[in-house]
Design a protein around this motif. Structure first.
Motif, mmCIF file in Angstrom:
data_model
loop_
_atom_site.group_PDB
_atom_site.id
_atom_site.type_symbol
_atom_site.label_atom_id
_atom_site.label_comp_id
_atom_site.label_asym_id
_atom_site.label_seq_id
_atom_site.Cartn_x
_atom_site.Cartn_y
_atom_site.Cartn_z
ATOM 1 N N PHE A 199 0.864 -1.171 0.000
ATOM 2 C CA PHE A 199 0.000 0.000 0.000
ATOM 3 C C PHE A 199 0.901 1.221 0.000
ATOM 4 C CE2 PHE A 199 -1.967 3.472 2.423
ATOM 5 C CZ PHE A 199 -3.073 3.706 1.618
ATOM 6 N N VAL A 200 0.738 2.041 -1.013
ATOM 7 C CA VAL A 200 1.550 3.248 -1.138
ATOM 8 C C VAL A 200 0.660 4.448 -0.899
ATOM 9 C CG1 VAL A 200 3.041 4.582 -2.644
ATOM 10 C CG2 VAL A 200 3.068 2.085 -2.778
ATOM 11 N N SER A 201 0.952 5.169 0.152
ATOM 12 C CA SER A 201 0.114 6.315 0.491
ATOM 13 C C SER A 201 0.341 7.454 -0.487
ATOM 14 C CB SER A 201 0.422 6.787 1.920
ATOM 15 O OG SER A 201 1.776 7.183 2.014
ATOM 16 N N VAL A 202 -0.656 8.324 -0.609
ATOM 17 C CA VAL A 202 -0.600 9.446 -1.528
ATOM 18 C C VAL A 202 -0.076 10.674 -0.803
ATOM 19 C CG1 VAL A 202 -1.950 10.974 -2.997
ATOM 20 C CG2 VAL A 202 -2.502 8.534 -2.901
ATOM 21 N N ALA A 203 0.987 11.236 -1.334
ATOM 22 C CA ALA A 203 1.495 12.511 -0.835
ATOM 23 C C ALA A 203 1.384 13.507 -1.979
ATOM 24 C CB ALA A 203 2.944 12.371 -0.376
ATOM 25 N N ASN A 204 0.590 14.549 -1.759
ATOM 26 C CA ASN A 204 0.424 15.568 -2.787
ATOM 27 C C ASN A 204 -0.034 14.950 -4.099
ATOM 28 O OD1 ASN A 204 0.497 18.109 -4.036
ATOM 29 N ND2 ASN A 204 2.653 17.864 -4.620
ATOM 30 N N GLY A 205 -1.185 14.309 -4.074
ATOM 31 C CA GLY A 205 -1.722 13.697 -5.280
ATOM 32 C C GLY A 205 -1.902 14.726 -6.384
ATOM 33 N N ILE A 206 -1.414 14.424 -7.576
ATOM 34 C CA ILE A 206 -1.471 15.339 -8.713
ATOM 35 C C ILE A 206 -2.717 15.003 -9.531
ATOM 36 C CG2 ILE A 206 -0.282 16.110 -10.798
ATOM 37 C CD1 ILE A 206 2.362 15.388 -9.385
ATOM 38 N N THR A 207 -3.642 15.950 -9.612
ATOM 39 C CA THR A 207 -4.918 15.694 -10.268
ATOM 40 C C THR A 207 -4.994 16.265 -11.679
ATOM 41 O OG1 THR A 207 -5.844 17.668 -9.210
ATOM 42 C CG2 THR A 207 -6.156 15.562 -8.087
ATOM 43 N N SER A 208 -4.232 17.322 -11.980
ATOM 44 C CA SER A 208 -4.227 17.863 -13.337
ATOM 45 C C SER A 208 -3.569 16.861 -14.273
ATOM 46 C CB SER A 208 -3.458 19.182 -13.390
ATOM 47 O OG SER A 208 -3.278 19.612 -14.723
ATOM 48 N N ASP A 209 -4.107 16.693 -15.479
ATOM 49 C CA ASP A 209 -3.521 15.729 -16.402
ATOM 50 C C ASP A 209 -2.374 16.314 -17.218
ATOM 51 O OD1 ASP A 209 -4.782 17.345 -18.248
ATOM 52 O OD2 ASP A 209 -5.977 15.750 -19.156
ATOM 53 N N THR A 210 -2.041 17.578 -16.979
ATOM 54 C CA THR A 210 -0.965 18.232 -17.718
ATOM 55 C C THR A 210 0.131 18.654 -16.755
ATOM 56 O OG1 THR A 210 -2.521 19.061 -19.362
ATOM 57 C CG2 THR A 210 -0.376 20.127 -19.266
ATOM 58 N N LEU A 211 1.346 18.190 -17.025
ATOM 59 C CA LEU A 211 2.483 18.490 -16.163
ATOM 60 C C LEU A 211 3.399 19.482 -16.868
ATOM 61 C CD1 LEU A 211 3.405 14.854 -15.036
ATOM 62 C CD2 LEU A 211 1.750 16.419 -14.001
ATOM 63 N N LYS A 212 3.913 20.436 -16.093
ATOM 64 C CA LYS A 212 4.870 21.383 -16.655
ATOM 65 C C LYS A 212 5.642 22.036 -15.518
ATOM 66 C CE LYS A 212 1.392 25.084 -16.967
ATOM 67 N NZ LYS A 212 0.732 26.061 -17.866
ATOM 68 N N GLY A 213 6.822 22.554 -15.850
ATOM 69 C CA GLY A 213 7.618 23.261 -14.862
ATOM 70 C C GLY A 213 8.126 22.350 -13.765
ATOM 71 N N THR A 214 8.141 22.866 -12.530
ATOM 72 C CA THR A 214 8.629 22.126 -11.373
ATOM 73 C C THR A 214 7.471 21.380 -10.729
ATOM 74 O OG1 THR A 214 10.350 23.767 -10.992
ATOM 75 C CG2 THR A 214 9.780 22.340 -9.147
ATOM 76 N N ILE A 215 7.657 20.074 -10.504
ATOM 77 C CA ILE A 215 6.583 19.253 -9.949
ATOM 78 C C ILE A 215 7.126 18.375 -8.825
ATOM 79 C CG2 ILE A 215 5.344 19.202 -12.152
ATOM 80 C CD1 ILE A 215 6.303 16.289 -12.460
ATOM 81 N N LYS A 216 6.223 17.870 -8.004
ATOM 82 C CA LYS A 216 6.518 16.854 -7.008
ATOM 83 C C LYS A 216 5.199 16.239 -6.590
ATOM 84 C CE LYS A 216 6.430 20.007 -3.020
ATOM 85 N NZ LYS A 216 7.188 20.489 -1.836
ATOM 86 N N GLY A 217 5.280 15.075 -5.958
ATOM 87 C CA GLY A 217 4.062 14.448 -5.474
ATOM 88 C C GLY A 217 3.815 13.101 -6.124
ATOM 89 N N THR A 218 2.522 12.734 -6.243
ATOM 90 C CA THR A 218 2.133 11.392 -6.657
ATOM 91 C C THR A 218 1.254 11.449 -7.899
ATOM 92 O OG1 THR A 218 2.194 10.625 -4.358
ATOM 93 C CG2 THR A 218 0.973 9.273 -5.927
#
Length: 468
Positions: free
Chosen positions: A33-52
């Motif tokens: 079981f992998v817990s969610v930290a800062n779940g990313i909900t937008s389907d578009t990624l750009k720039g600086t990111i972190k999370g799940t």
């Protein structure tokens, strides 16, 4: 150089050649079981990111994305991460700059994909975008290095890369202004993965790699565990499936390598880290390698060179342009080898089971434990479902252009590379040595090391080894 390495290897009672660091495979890990930290909900990624990146979701990026030092990007199972690129320039071939920790936790039932658009169609062979132009290089790959030092962060540490049950494909877009020229000269093709961090771990397990324009994976230092993966058709006119440089230590085992431009694995101590490049390469299956390399005298299966050391046992080398190659400038006295199984379609392939410019050579230093014949097409390994004679290699094979060595001729597809019960390779493996064990972490975020097997190649008759 050797003093530093010897200190590192002191935990092994008998040293690198006869070590006894690991006696049994780490037990299989139950579904975590992998817990969610800062779940990313937008389907578009750009720039600086972190999370799940959340399980089962599809994400897109069409410009470079960066994970900063100290941050983590984690992919839960079933994630599709799609690069929108055309491979024509650095600006239109997006790259992932991983200065922190990268974790991709696909599963057997829900693998992850890091690829280009139409990937779902590609894997049902319903689209031709990239099987037609397999070495085009559509995006910039994943670049895992510490960030550049700044006043605010004078000593960036970087992070581990942990990749399990994940497909990574079709990188090779040209490098540009954002790339480190020591890794990628301007305009050069980028790799599916570059990893360079002598203090961190690169763990790749049960994953698939396909269609890199040049090197598939290059490691400029780090602790590695490369277990039970499948590598297919990488490098247009050059490039290795797995290319490791100075400061790299670890194990490469139970992998399938098919259709490399140059070598399946290159182990080279080129560089200045002060930590001698060392690898244990065992129980791999290597097929149809080395024929697209346009430079003479190189390419095929296993290559130790430029001061590198290690061991090579239990590898199945089938129709590769060159067999085991240990060049004169390798640390030959500290390379142990044996129990290789060679098969060659043509006289030219048979003549290079032991590379003529290295040791072992055709006339000296061959291992008595090897399986080989001077007769072409002798000792068929007897795969369950793969015709080793399907490809008509010429009397003097190589170089072959990519439009000659086509995808269908070197792809696994629906083939079965397990050995039949009458195969000469069963029961001929060497088991009285241990993995290097440079990666010591186990569990969900560590490695599961499969120890040397009694059967030669990536598949064991008892069902262990490669699970693809």
């Amino acid at each position: 150089m050797k003093t530093i390495l010897n200190k590192l290897m002191a935990v092994c009672a008998l040293g690198i050649m006869l070590s006894a660091c690991h006696k049994a495979e780490v037990v299989n890990i139950s579904q975590p079981f992998v817990s969610v930290a800062n779940g990313i909900t937008s389907d578009t990624l750009k720039g600086t990111i972190k999370g799940t990146l959340l399980a089962g979701k599809t994400y897109y990026f069409k410009s470079d994305i960066t994970v900063n030092d100290g941050d983590t990007l984690l992919l839960q199972s079933g994630v599709h991460l799609i690069a929108i690129g055309d491979g024509l320039s650095a600006a239109t071939s997006p790259e992932i700059f991983m200065h922190g920790t990268f974790i991709s936790l696909g599963t057997k039932d829900a693998p992850n994909f890091i690829t280009v658009k139409n990937a779902a169609d590609l894997h049902t062979q319903a689209a031709a975008q990239n099987y037609t132009n397999v070495f085009f290089g559509w995006w910039g790959g994943i670049n895992c290095t510490p960030a550049a030092a700044t006043t605010a962060n004078p000593s960036p540490k970087g992070g581990d890369a942990i990749i399990k049950w994940t497909h990574i494909e079709f990188a090779g877009g040209p490098a540009g202004a954002n790339d480190n020229t020591a890794i990628y000269p301007s305009g050069s093709p980028r790799y599916n993965i570059y990893f360079g961090n002598v203090t961190k771990n690169l763990i790749i397990e049960d994953s698939w790699f396909f269609g890199a324009k040049d090197d598939n994976i290059q490691v400029g230092g780090g602790h590695i565990s490369i277990m039970r993966n499948t590598f297919e058709l990488c490098g247009g006119v050059g490039g290795e499936f797995f290319n490791m440089k100075t400061g790299t230590l670890g194990d490469i085992a139970y992998n399938v390598f098919i259709g490399s431009a140059t070598n399946a694995t290159k182990i080279s101590d080129s560089g200045t880290s002060g930590i001698q490049c060392t690898a244990a390469v065992y129980n791999n299956t290597m097929i149809d390698g080395g024929f697209r390399q346009t430079k003479s005298g190189r390419g095929g299966s296993i290559d130790f060179e430029k001061g590198a050391r290690g061991r090579a046992y239990n590898n199945l080398i089938v129709n590769c342009r060159f067999g085991l190659r240990i060049t004169p400038d390798a640390d030959f006295t500290n390379v142990a080898y044996g129990n290789q199984y060679f098969y060659g379609y043509s006289p030219a392939i048979v003549a290079q089971f032991y590379s003529a410019d290295g040791a072992p050579s055709v006339t000296a230093n061959k291992a008595a434990s090897d399986i080989y014949s001077t007769t072409p097409q002798a000792n068929n390994p007897m795969f369950y479902a793969f015709d080793v004679n399907q490809y008509n290699f010429t009397a003097n094979p190589g170089p072959l252009s990519a439009n000659v060595q086509t995808y269908p001729s070197v792809a696994i597809g629906t083939s079965n590379l397990k050995l039949q019960s009458a195969s000469p390779g069963l029961g001929k493996g060497k088991t009285d040595f241990s993995p290097l064990g440079s990666v010591t972490a186990t569990g969900t975020y560590g490695t599961t090391i499969t120890p040397p097997g009694k059967d030669i190649g990536a598949y064991q008759n008892d069902g262990t080894g490669n699970q693809h």
